[in-house]
Design a protein around this motif. Structure first.
Motif, PDB file in Angstrom:
ATOM      1  N   LEU A  21       0.830  -1.210   0.000  1.00  0.00           N
ATOM      2  CA  LEU A  21       0.000   0.000   0.000  1.00  0.00           C
ATOM      3  C   LEU A  21       0.863   1.256   0.000  1.00  0.00           C
ATOM      4  N   VAL A  22       1.778   1.342   0.926  1.00  0.00           N
ATOM      5  CA  VAL A  22       2.590   2.552   1.079  1.00  0.00           C
ATOM      6  C   VAL A  22       3.586   2.692  -0.068  1.00  0.00           C
ATOM      7  N   ALA A  23       4.292   1.634  -0.392  1.00  0.00           N
ATOM      8  CA  ALA A  23       5.325   1.712  -1.430  1.00  0.00           C
ATOM      9  C   ALA A  23       4.727   1.971  -2.812  1.00  0.00           C
ATOM     10  N   LEU A  24       3.636   1.298  -3.129  1.00  0.00           N
ATOM     11  CA  LEU A  24       3.037   1.496  -4.460  1.00  0.00           C
ATOM     12  C   LEU A  24       2.552   2.917  -4.654  1.00  0.00           C
ATOM     13  N   VAL A  25       1.949   3.501  -3.628  1.00  0.00           N
ATOM     14  CA  VAL A  25       1.486   4.884  -3.751  1.00  0.00           C
ATOM     15  C   VAL A  25       2.689   5.818  -3.904  1.00  0.00           C
ATOM     16  N   GLN A  26       3.745   5.572  -3.148  1.00  0.00           N
ATOM     17  CA  GLN A  26       4.938   6.424  -3.245  1.00  0.00           C
ATOM     18  C   GLN A  26       5.615   6.270  -4.609  1.00  0.00           C
ATOM     19  N   MET A  27       5.646   5.055  -5.147  1.00  0.00           N
ATOM     20  CA  MET A  27       6.290   4.824  -6.443  1.00  0.00           C
ATOM     21  C   MET A  27       5.432   5.333  -7.603  1.00  0.00           C
ATOM     22  N   ALA A  28       4.136   5.479  -7.380  1.00  0.00           N
ATOM     23  CA  ALA A  28       3.248   5.959  -8.438  1.00  0.00           C
ATOM     24  C   ALA A  28       3.566   7.401  -8.815  1.00  0.00           C
ATOM     25  N   PRO A  40      -9.562  15.457   4.676  1.00  0.00           N
ATOM     26  CA  PRO A  40     -10.988  15.135   4.884  1.00  0.00           C
ATOM     27  C   PRO A  40     -11.411  13.863   4.155  1.00  0.00           C
ATOM     28  N   GLY A  41     -10.903  13.665   2.951  1.00  0.00           N
ATOM     29  CA  GLY A  41     -11.222  12.435   2.222  1.00  0.00           C
ATOM     30  C   GLY A  41     -10.623  11.211   2.878  1.00  0.00           C
ATOM     31  N   ALA A  42      -9.411  11.348   3.395  1.00  0.00           N
ATOM     32  CA  ALA A  42      -8.746  10.224   4.057  1.00  0.00           C
ATOM     33  C   ALA A  42      -9.489   9.806   5.316  1.00  0.00           C
ATOM     34  N   PHE A  43      -9.957  10.784   6.080  1.00  0.00           N
ATOM     35  CA  PHE A  43     -10.640  10.476   7.338  1.00  0.00           C
ATOM     36  C   PHE A  43     -12.087  10.027   7.132  1.00  0.00           C
ATOM     37  N   LEU A 113      -4.943   9.368   1.356  1.00  0.00           N
ATOM     38  CA  LEU A 113      -6.179   8.885   0.726  1.00  0.00           C
ATOM     39  C   LEU A 113      -6.138   7.365   0.577  1.00  0.00           C
ATOM     40  N   ALA A 114      -4.985   6.835   0.208  1.00  0.00           N
ATOM     41  CA  ALA A 114      -4.828   5.376   0.117  1.00  0.00           C
ATOM     42  C   ALA A 114      -4.930   4.739   1.499  1.00  0.00           C
ATOM     43  N   LEU A 115      -4.366   5.395   2.513  1.00  0.00           N
ATOM     44  CA  LEU A 115      -4.481   4.866   3.875  1.00  0.00           C
ATOM     45  C   LEU A 115      -5.946   4.823   4.317  1.00  0.00           C
ATOM     46  N   GLY A 116      -6.706   5.845   3.961  1.00  0.00           N
ATOM     47  CA  GLY A 116      -8.126   5.876   4.317  1.00  0.00           C
ATOM     48  C   GLY A 116      -8.904   4.751   3.644  1.00  0.00           C
ATOM     49  N   ALA A 117      -8.630   4.510   2.362  1.00  0.00           N
ATOM     50  CA  ALA A 117      -9.304   3.417   1.655  1.00  0.00           C
ATOM     51  C   ALA A 117      -8.862   2.067   2.232  1.00  0.00           C
ATOM     52  N   PHE A 139      -4.844 -10.385  10.500  1.00  0.00           N
ATOM     53  CA  PHE A 139      -4.589  -9.675   9.247  1.00  0.00           C
ATOM     54  C   PHE A 139      -5.205  -8.284   9.282  1.00  0.00           C
ATOM     55  N   GLY A 140      -6.465  -8.181   9.670  1.00  0.00           N
ATOM     56  CA  GLY A 140      -7.145  -6.883   9.688  1.00  0.00           C
ATOM     57  C   GLY A 140      -6.482  -5.902  10.636  1.00  0.00           C
ATOM     58  N   PHE A 141      -6.040  -6.403  11.788  1.00  0.00           N
ATOM     59  CA  PHE A 141      -5.334  -5.528  12.724  1.00  0.00           C
ATOM     60  C   PHE A 141      -4.044  -5.022  12.090  1.00  0.00           C
ATOM     61  N   ALA A 142      -3.232  -5.940  11.593  1.00  0.00           N
ATOM     62  CA  ALA A 142      -1.936  -5.568  11.018  1.00  0.00           C
ATOM     63  C   ALA A 142      -2.109  -4.673   9.794  1.00  0.00           C
ATOM     64  N   ALA A 143      -3.104  -4.955   8.971  1.00  0.00           N
ATOM     65  CA  ALA A 143      -3.327  -4.176   7.752  1.00  0.00           C
ATOM     66  C   ALA A 143      -3.850  -2.775   8.043  1.00  0.00           C
ATOM     67  N   THR A 144      -4.286  -2.528   9.264  1.00  0.00           N
ATOM     68  CA  THR A 144      -4.678  -1.179   9.674  1.00  0.00           C
ATOM     69  C   THR A 144      -3.523  -0.489  10.384  1.00  0.00           C
ATOM     70  N   PHE A 145      -2.891  -1.183  11.294  1.00  0.00           N
ATOM     71  CA  PHE A 145      -1.861  -0.596  12.157  1.00  0.00           C
ATOM     72  C   PHE A 145      -0.541  -0.349  11.424  1.00  0.00           C
ATOM     73  N   TYR A 146      -0.061  -1.366  10.708  1.00  0.00           N
ATOM     74  CA  TYR A 146       1.249  -1.273  10.068  1.00  0.00           C
ATOM     75  C   TYR A 146       1.335  -0.178   8.990  1.00  0.00           C
ATOM     76  N   PRO A 147       0.323   0.013   8.133  1.00  0.00           N
ATOM     77  CA  PRO A 147       0.459   1.081   7.134  1.00  0.00           C
ATOM     78  C   PRO A 147       0.633   2.467   7.770  1.00  0.00           C
ATOM     79  N   THR A 148      -0.067   2.712   8.864  1.00  0.00           N
ATOM     80  CA  THR A 148       0.070   4.000   9.543  1.00  0.00           C
ATOM     81  C   THR A 148       1.495   4.165  10.061  1.00  0.00           C
ATOM     82  N   LEU A 149       2.014   3.138  10.719  1.00  0.00           N
ATOM     83  CA  LEU A 149       3.385   3.221  11.238  1.00  0.00           C
ATOM     84  C   LEU A 149       4.409   3.337  10.117  1.00  0.00           C
TER      85      LEU A 149
END
Length: 161
Positions: A21-28, A40-43, A113-117, A139-149
């Motif tokens: 999630l994080v790397a693909l958005v940054q590389m885009a 506002p869109g992210a939240f 915005l990607a983090l929000g989605a 998985f759901g916990f890690a997929a929420t927590f790790y991208p933010t960190l």
């Protein structure tokens, strides 16, 4: 397979999700979206998920005589699981509210915005996983927590380097 092994697999898959999630958005290399426009869109994602969870709690209370007066749900019941999911989701949302603005200011709004989605998808996986089998919530916990960190560490590295 042991419960710990299943949880570890879920956390590892969540970590891979985070990197993607994080790397693909940054590389885009999308144009820099100003934080006042993006945040506002992210939240919106976390807000919608929390609204759905609160609505589910309200529905349960209204339809269940044992819960209608605000009683604690029985331990291990679906209502108890939903309350735990809501509590953890609120914790994750507070973390996002505190850290995503820094990410948006340093790395741009596309990432938040990607983090929000991603938050929506990950929280739904957490919610469903918790009901199916508690180790599946990993998985759901890690997929929420790790991208933010990961995003805030990435922002810190960019900011200080």
């Amino acid at each position: 397979m042991s419960k710990r092994a299943r949880i570890a697999i879920g956390m590892a898959v969540g970590a891979l999700w985070s990197l993607g999630l994080v790397a693909l958005v940054q590389m885009a290399d999308w144009p820099f979206l100003p934080p006042p426009i993006a945040l506002p869109g992210a939240f919106l994602g976390p807000g919608l998920v929390i609204a759905a969870m609160i609505a589910r709690q309200a529905q349960r209370r209204f339809l269940d005589e044992t819960l209608i007066d605000g009683q604690e749900p029985p331990q291990g019941s679906s209502a108890c699981i939903d309350r735990r999911v809501l509590t953890n989701t609120m914790e994750q949302a507070v973390l996002a509210l505190l850290l995503w603005p820094v990410v948006a200011f340093v790395l741009g709004g596309a990432l938040v915005l990607a983090l929000g989605a991603g938050f929506i998808l990950a929280r739904l996986a957490f919610w469903i996983g918790y009901h199916v089998s508690p180790p599946l919530r990993a998985f759901g916990f890690a997929a929420t927590f790790y991208p933010t960190l990961l995003a805030v560490f990435w922002a810190g590295a960019v900011w200080f380097v």
